[in-house]
Design a protein around this motif. Structure first.
Motif, PDB file in Angstrom:
ATOM      1  N   VAL A 213      11.156 -12.624   1.564  1.00 28.38           N
ATOM      2  CA  VAL A 213      11.445 -11.231   1.269  1.00 28.38           C
ATOM      3  C   VAL A 213      11.357 -10.436   2.573  1.00 28.38           C
ATOM      4  CG1 VAL A 213      10.856  -9.237  -0.150  1.00 28.38           C
ATOM      5  CG2 VAL A 213      10.402 -11.547  -1.005  1.00 28.38           C
ATOM      6  N   GLU A 214      12.373  -9.649   2.851  1.00 27.91           N
ATOM      7  CA  GLU A 214      12.429  -8.918   4.123  1.00 27.91           C
ATOM      8  C   GLU A 214      11.896  -7.495   3.986  1.00 27.91           C
ATOM      9  OE1 GLU A 214      15.668  -9.104   6.693  1.00 27.91           O
ATOM     10  OE2 GLU A 214      16.294 -11.133   6.134  1.00 27.91           O
ATOM     11  N   PHE A 215      11.012  -7.122   4.924  1.00 26.32           N
ATOM     12  CA  PHE A 215      10.533  -5.759   5.092  1.00 26.32           C
ATOM     13  C   PHE A 215      10.775  -5.392   6.554  1.00 26.32           C
ATOM     14  CE2 PHE A 215       8.160  -7.436   1.519  1.00 26.32           C
ATOM     15  CZ  PHE A 215       8.173  -6.398   0.611  1.00 26.32           C
ATOM     16  N   SER A 216      12.023  -5.196   6.887  1.00 24.37           N
ATOM     17  CA  SER A 216      12.409  -5.064   8.292  1.00 24.37           C
ATOM     18  C   SER A 216      11.859  -3.801   8.940  1.00 24.37           C
ATOM     19  CB  SER A 216      13.934  -5.093   8.425  1.00 24.37           C
ATOM     20  OG  SER A 216      14.515  -4.065   7.642  1.00 24.37           O
TER      21      SER A 216
ATOM     22  N   LEU B 125       2.985  -1.584   9.905  1.00 17.94           N
ATOM     23  CA  LEU B 125       1.563  -1.926   9.933  1.00 17.94           C
ATOM     24  C   LEU B 125       1.204  -2.806   8.744  1.00 17.94           C
ATOM     25  CD1 LEU B 125       0.270   1.697  10.567  1.00 17.94           C
ATOM     26  CD2 LEU B 125       0.238  -0.117  12.285  1.00 17.94           C
ATOM     27  N   ILE B 126       0.103  -3.546   8.894  1.00 21.12           N
ATOM     28  CA  ILE B 126      -0.514  -4.242   7.765  1.00 21.12           C
ATOM     29  C   ILE B 126      -1.918  -3.676   7.586  1.00 21.12           C
ATOM     30  CG2 ILE B 126      -1.315  -6.429   6.830  1.00 21.12           C
ATOM     31  CD1 ILE B 126       0.758  -7.849   8.378  1.00 21.12           C
ATOM     32  N   ASP B 127      -2.221  -3.307   6.363  1.00 16.08           N
ATOM     33  CA  ASP B 127      -3.560  -2.853   6.009  1.00 16.08           C
ATOM     34  C   ASP B 127      -4.395  -4.100   5.735  1.00 16.08           C
ATOM     35  OD1 ASP B 127      -5.848  -1.989   4.799  1.00 16.08           O
ATOM     36  OD2 ASP B 127      -4.880  -0.712   3.326  1.00 16.08           O
ATOM     37  N   CYS B 128      -5.221  -4.503   6.696  1.00 13.34           N
ATOM     38  CA  CYS B 128      -6.041  -5.714   6.567  1.00 13.34           C
ATOM     39  C   CYS B 128      -7.395  -5.336   5.994  1.00 13.34           C
ATOM     40  CB  CYS B 128      -6.201  -6.403   7.922  1.00 13.34           C
ATOM     41  SG  CYS B 128      -4.669  -7.043   8.595  1.00 13.34           S
ATOM     42  N   SER B 129      -7.558  -5.555   4.709  1.00 10.90           N
ATOM     43  CA  SER B 129      -8.814  -5.263   4.025  1.00 10.90           C
ATOM     44  C   SER B 129      -8.912  -6.179   2.822  1.00 10.90           C
ATOM     45  CB  SER B 129      -8.869  -3.785   3.613  1.00 10.90           C
ATOM     46  OG  SER B 129      -7.750  -3.448   2.822  1.00 10.90           O
ATOM     47  N   THR B 130      -9.811  -5.873   1.901  1.00 15.94           N
ATOM     48  CA  THR B 130      -9.964  -6.728   0.714  1.00 15.94           C
ATOM     49  C   THR B 130      -8.661  -6.806  -0.064  1.00 15.94           C
ATOM     50  OG1 THR B 130     -12.270  -6.049   0.584  1.00 15.94           O
ATOM     51  CG2 THR B 130     -11.329  -7.103  -1.364  1.00 15.94           C
TER      52      THR B 130
ATOM     53  N   ASP C 137       3.794  11.188  11.377  1.00 19.10           N
ATOM     54  CA  ASP C 137       2.356  11.211  11.097  1.00 19.10           C
ATOM     55  C   ASP C 137       2.025  10.824   9.657  1.00 19.10           C
ATOM     56  OD1 ASP C 137       1.796  12.040  13.685  1.00 19.10           O
ATOM     57  OD2 ASP C 137       2.040  14.163  13.161  1.00 19.10           O
ATOM     58  N   SER C 138       3.018  10.357   8.915  1.00 19.11           N
ATOM     59  CA  SER C 138       2.796   9.986   7.520  1.00 19.11           C
ATOM     60  C   SER C 138       2.857   8.469   7.349  1.00 19.11           C
ATOM     61  CB  SER C 138       3.850  10.648   6.624  1.00 19.11           C
ATOM     62  OG  SER C 138       3.743  12.045   6.692  1.00 19.11           O
ATOM     63  N   TYR C 139       2.103   7.965   6.355  1.00 20.73           N
ATOM     64  CA  TYR C 139       2.032   6.537   6.075  1.00 20.73           C
ATOM     65  C   TYR C 139       2.401   6.310   4.611  1.00 20.73           C
ATOM     66  CZ  TYR C 139      -0.560   6.317  10.476  1.00 20.73           C
ATOM     67  OH  TYR C 139      -0.927   6.406  11.798  1.00 20.73           O
ATOM     68  N   THR C 140       3.357   5.428   4.392  1.00 22.99           N
ATOM     69  CA  THR C 140       3.793   5.102   3.030  1.00 22.99           C
ATOM     70  C   THR C 140       3.550   3.624   2.758  1.00 22.99           C
ATOM     71  OG1 THR C 140       5.532   6.770   3.145  1.00 22.99           O
ATOM     72  CG2 THR C 140       5.711   5.132   1.403  1.00 22.99           C
ATOM     73  N   TYR C 141       2.914   3.321   1.646  1.00 24.68           N
ATOM     74  CA  TYR C 141       2.656   1.941   1.249  1.00 24.68           C
ATOM     75  C   TYR C 141       3.861   1.389   0.491  1.00 24.68           C
ATOM     76  CZ  TYR C 141      -2.269   2.176   2.545  1.00 24.68           C
ATOM     77  OH  TYR C 141      -3.440   2.266   3.253  1.00 24.68           O
ATOM     78  N   TYR C 142       4.276   0.190   0.862  1.00 29.68           N
ATOM     79  CA  TYR C 142       5.322  -0.477   0.091  1.00 29.68           C
ATOM     80  C   TYR C 142       4.778  -0.811  -1.292  1.00 29.68           C
ATOM     81  CZ  TYR C 142       8.528  -1.162   3.998  1.00 29.68           C
ATOM     82  OH  TYR C 142       9.420  -0.971   5.016  1.00 29.68           O
TER      83      TYR C 142
ATOM     84  N   LEU D 289      10.416  -4.919  -6.294  1.00 34.20           N
ATOM     85  CA  LEU D 289      10.588  -4.021  -5.153  1.00 34.20           C
ATOM     86  C   LEU D 289      10.846  -2.618  -5.666  1.00 34.20           C
ATOM     87  CD1 LEU D 289      12.985  -6.343  -3.125  1.00 34.20           C
ATOM     88  CD2 LEU D 289      10.529  -6.098  -2.789  1.00 34.20           C
ATOM     89  N   GLU D 290       9.938  -1.700  -5.380  1.00 38.50           N
ATOM     90  CA  GLU D 290      10.081  -0.317  -5.824  1.00 38.50           C
ATOM     91  C   GLU D 290       9.691   0.621  -4.692  1.00 38.50           C
ATOM     92  OE1 GLU D 290       7.836   0.440  -9.305  1.00 38.50           O
ATOM     93  OE2 GLU D 290       8.829  -1.096 -10.516  1.00 38.50           O
TER      94      GLU D 290
END
Length: 753
Positions: free
Chosen positions: A239-242, A246-251, A261-266, A285-286
């Motif tokens: 699956v492509e997320f070109s 960033l990757i949120d590395c947490s639990t 300056d904005s961050y959107t989660y896939y 995919l949404e």
């Protein structure tokens, strides 16, 4: 259409009345803000009564975004009845129904409206069932229906009508477990223009088939568009997320897109459907409309943002070649456990947990497996996503290290590790039938074994294929086992029972001899709480040998005796205890051989001997004739224990009751019943009384006559010179020509050396 989308002004005039005019504003993340920064707003709720208020939300341009009813008291579930959402174009986006508290507010009417403010629906709460009146925009009533939202999923047909007439626009047909199994599309003049069958439906999504997408306002279709490819899901293992940054590395790991300056989660989720289809794995995919500032993201030493350019730059093939030769190890010092991850293929990951025993030897504790999805970030920076207890990312770094979520892992050579060959195969493999043949594919539809086959069976340890008379056997990681001249094979959980090279072996997936199977006699009935004991005795009055059955459970103890009208009075009886089936209950690879039926499902068989000949029988319990309860029996001296039990029970016969000494409730006179019944009946003949011997050996019945052996249910007459050992589904035999071989007890086929 424009007049239908002029939402706010008329709607406000109809509903606001004299309510307080306070308006609340929200940003894109639904946090309160000022009007200048708002994406949504909410007028003051309309008070329906002391308990319920009507909530409406709008996009900032005045288009309706939500309508629903809420309970004002905070200790109740907030919503009641239906609630509806709309997209930025004014079309339906989704709905929900809350059954909670509907009994409390029985008879309350909930009114819902078209975006232009005209009445659309009235819901009258009535417990589990809700009476609904639906109106056209012009004010004429469309229909009145009683809806059971709790049970609506069972075999329902979901219909949508065109808004300007009474013609159907679409039908969605569901089965009894709420699975979509058929879709029909209609033109505005009522003609069927498209039909989609179950094979092209996956968890409610249409796959590999064109379909129609509708613009819907308050459950009525206003227009439709033909869709050739469903872009809401991806069936690909890659699956492509070109444009990810960033990757949120947490639990709980996530992929993030940064825009200034904005961050959107896939918003994505990867799943594997239960349906046995060629394609079962998919990623939803949404768009995620939540946006965050950096201050709203909380990170520390254990949770951090990883930039995409720190992920190793490589092709997907390079990643596959890298992971297949390594084991990735995490040491948990607090629990003294070792976690090992490895990839049998790029489409699956196995997690095995090891712990130290008392002798400080490392032993396998648990083994779990997951489907692996490759996410291609940026340009050639692939990572792997799979589900553990939560969503997990496996991330190879540019510096040569690896992360599993936010934890750094060590690597070991897989060739030097002992890996347990067990897998939840149904989570990873699918058997698909095409043109009368079977093919073996992954959940992504990838063909895994060359060719097609007459039959394929599998369990968590083995995959067996059959083409004509040729068998092939694989472990669950698709390594072909080195077995030649296979004549017949059966799965027995963690080992195979296989006839090859003129010998029968029970082998595990490492081709090591599995433990010898032991056969046990069944001595109780099908009811697990009733236990039977059998013996024989002599009735002095009738001069007949009888069978005695003693039955026990927590509530009663009972003695039954059986005399037989159609057997000689001096017949001697022995007992054969069998399970419900003489063969293991399973669907074997040779399922198309139908000539073998299991033994009759009876509590027991017995062998009757008279005039030096034996026959096999069971009791016809449907034709029992009750006789004198006071029958006088003479027991064999060797069965004194059973005799004493029988005499004790006879003392308490004739429905005499004793109080149970274990009863803790003095008000409950719970009794234990002792009773005695004696019967005459017929013995149902299974083998006539003409054999020299009938024996029960290794859970099969063998009969003997004129120095030859036969197997009950497989042979009509004795045919073997010798009978040897049984190894699960095979019996060692020697025929009249002194040829040695094996009898397949499932198929009744003889294989001679």
């Amino acid at each position: 259409m424009k007049n239908k989308l002029s939402f706010f002004p008329f709607f406000a005039i109809v509903l606001v009345s004299s309510q307080q005019s306070k308006t609340t504003y929200f940003d894109r993340s639904w946090k309160e803000t000022t009007k200048d920064n708002a994406d949504f707003y909410r007028p003051a709720p309309i008070i329906l009564n002391d308990s319920i208020e009507f909530i409406r939300d709008y996009f900032i341009d005045g288009k309706l975004q939500y309508q629903g009813y809420s309970l004002k008291k905070k200790d109740y579930k907030k919503n009641i009845g239906s609630e509806y959402w709309y997209n930025e174009n004014g079309f339906d986006k989704g709905s929900d129904y809350s059954e909670a508290n509907s009994e409390k507010f029985k008879g309350v009417e909930l009114k819902f409206y078209y975006p232009n403010g005209k009445l659309w629906k009235i819901q009258k709460l009535n417990g589990k069932k809700t009476l609904e009146e639906v109106y056209f925009e012009g004010g004429n009533i469309r229909n009145i229906d009683s809806v059971n939202y709790a049970d609506h999923q069972k075999g329902r047909v979901e219909k949508i009508y065109w808004i300007n007439n009474k013609n159907l626009a679409s039908e969605k047909i569901y089965n009894d477990v709420n699975e979509l199994i058929k879709v029909k599309n209609y033109s505005q003049n009522g003609n069927l223009i498209n039909e989609i069958e179950e094979n092209n439906i996956l968890d409610g999504y249409i796959i590999d088939h064109p379909y129609y997408e509708y613009d819907i306002i308050n459950s009525f279709a206003v227009s439709s568009k033909l869709i050739s490819v469903n872009d809401e899901i991806s069936l690909s293992p890659v699956v492509e997320f070109s444009d990810a940054n960033l990757i949120d590395c947490s639990t709980y790991t996530s992929i993030i897109k940064k825009n200034k300056d904005s961050y959107t989660y896939y918003n994505f989720k990867s799943w594997v459907a239960d349906a046995s289809k060629k394609f079962r794995a998919y990623t939803e995919l949404e768009d995620d409309d939540r946006m965050f500032s950096f201050k709203e993201l909380h990170y520390d030493d254990k949770n951090f943002l990883l930039e995409i350019d720190k992920i190793k730059h490589q092709t997907i093939e390079d990643l596959k070649n890298d992971i297949k030769v390594k084991v990735f190890v995490v040491y948990n010092k607090e629990e003294n456990l070792i976690y090992k991850y490895f990839f049998p293929s790029s489409e699956m990951v196995v997690k095995q947990v090891y712990k130290y025993d008392d002798q400080k030897n490392l032993e396998l504790y648990t083994s779990d497996s997951s489907v692996a999805f490759i996410f291609k970030l940026g340009k050639n920076r692939p990572i792997i996503s799979f589900k553990d207890s939560s969503d997990v990312f496996f991330v190879p770094l540019e510096n040569g290290e690896y992360l599993i979520n936010n934890t750094q892992v060590k690597t070991e050579n897989r060739a030097e590790n002992t890996i347990s060959p067990v897998l939840e195969v149904k989570d990873h493999y699918t058997i698909v039938e095409e043109n009368g043949k079977k093919i073996f594919v992954s959940v992504f539809g990838t063909s895994l074994l060359k060719g097609n086959f007459d039959d394929i069976i599998m369990n968590n340890y083995f995959i067996i294929t059959k083409s004509g008379k040729d068998f092939s056997i694989y472990d669950v990681f698709l390594n072909k086992l080195n077995l030649k001249n296979i004549k017949s094979v059966y799965l027995n959980d963690n080992y195979i029972n296989v006839l090859h090279d003129n010998k029968v072996e029970d082998l595990d997936s490492l081709l090591k001899e599995a433990p010898v199977r032991k056969y046990y006699r069944q001595s109780c009935g099908s009811d697990p709480y009733v236990y039977y004991n059998f013996s024989t005795a002599y009735d002095k009055r009738s001069r007949n040998n009888v069978i005695i059955r003693k039955a026990d459970n927590y509530a009663f103890s009972e003695i039954n005796t059986f005399q037989f009208n159609n057997l000689p009075k001096r017949s001697k009886y022995n007992f054969v205890y069998v399970s419900d089936s003489w063969a293991p209950e399973r669907k074997d690879i040779l399922q198309y051989f139908k000539n073998v039926e299991p033994y009759n499902n009876k509590e027991f068989y017995f062998i009757a001997k008279a005039h030096n000949k034996k026959g096999l029988y069971y009791i016809d319990e449907e034709k029992l004739d009750k006789i004198d309860d006071n029958i006088v029996l003479s027991f064999d001296d060797e069965d004194l224990k059973f005799k004493n039990e029988y005499e004790e029970i006879k003392k308490e016969s004739n429905y005499k009751f004793l109080e149970n000494k274990y009863n803790d409730n003095d008000n409950d006179e719970w009794k234990r019943r002792y009773s005695n019944y004696n019967y005459k009946t017929n013995a149902v003949e299974l083998l006539p009384r003409k054999y020299d011997d009938i024996i029960f050996k290794d859970n099969i019945i063998i009969f003997y006559k004129n120095k030859k052996y036969g197997v009950y249910k497989l042979s009509k007459e004795p045919k073997y010179k010798k009978i040897g050992i049984r190894k699960d589904n095979f019996l060692e035999i020697t025929n009249e020509k002194d040829q040695q071989g094996w009898l397949d007890l499932i198929t009744n086929i003889e294989y001679y050396n």
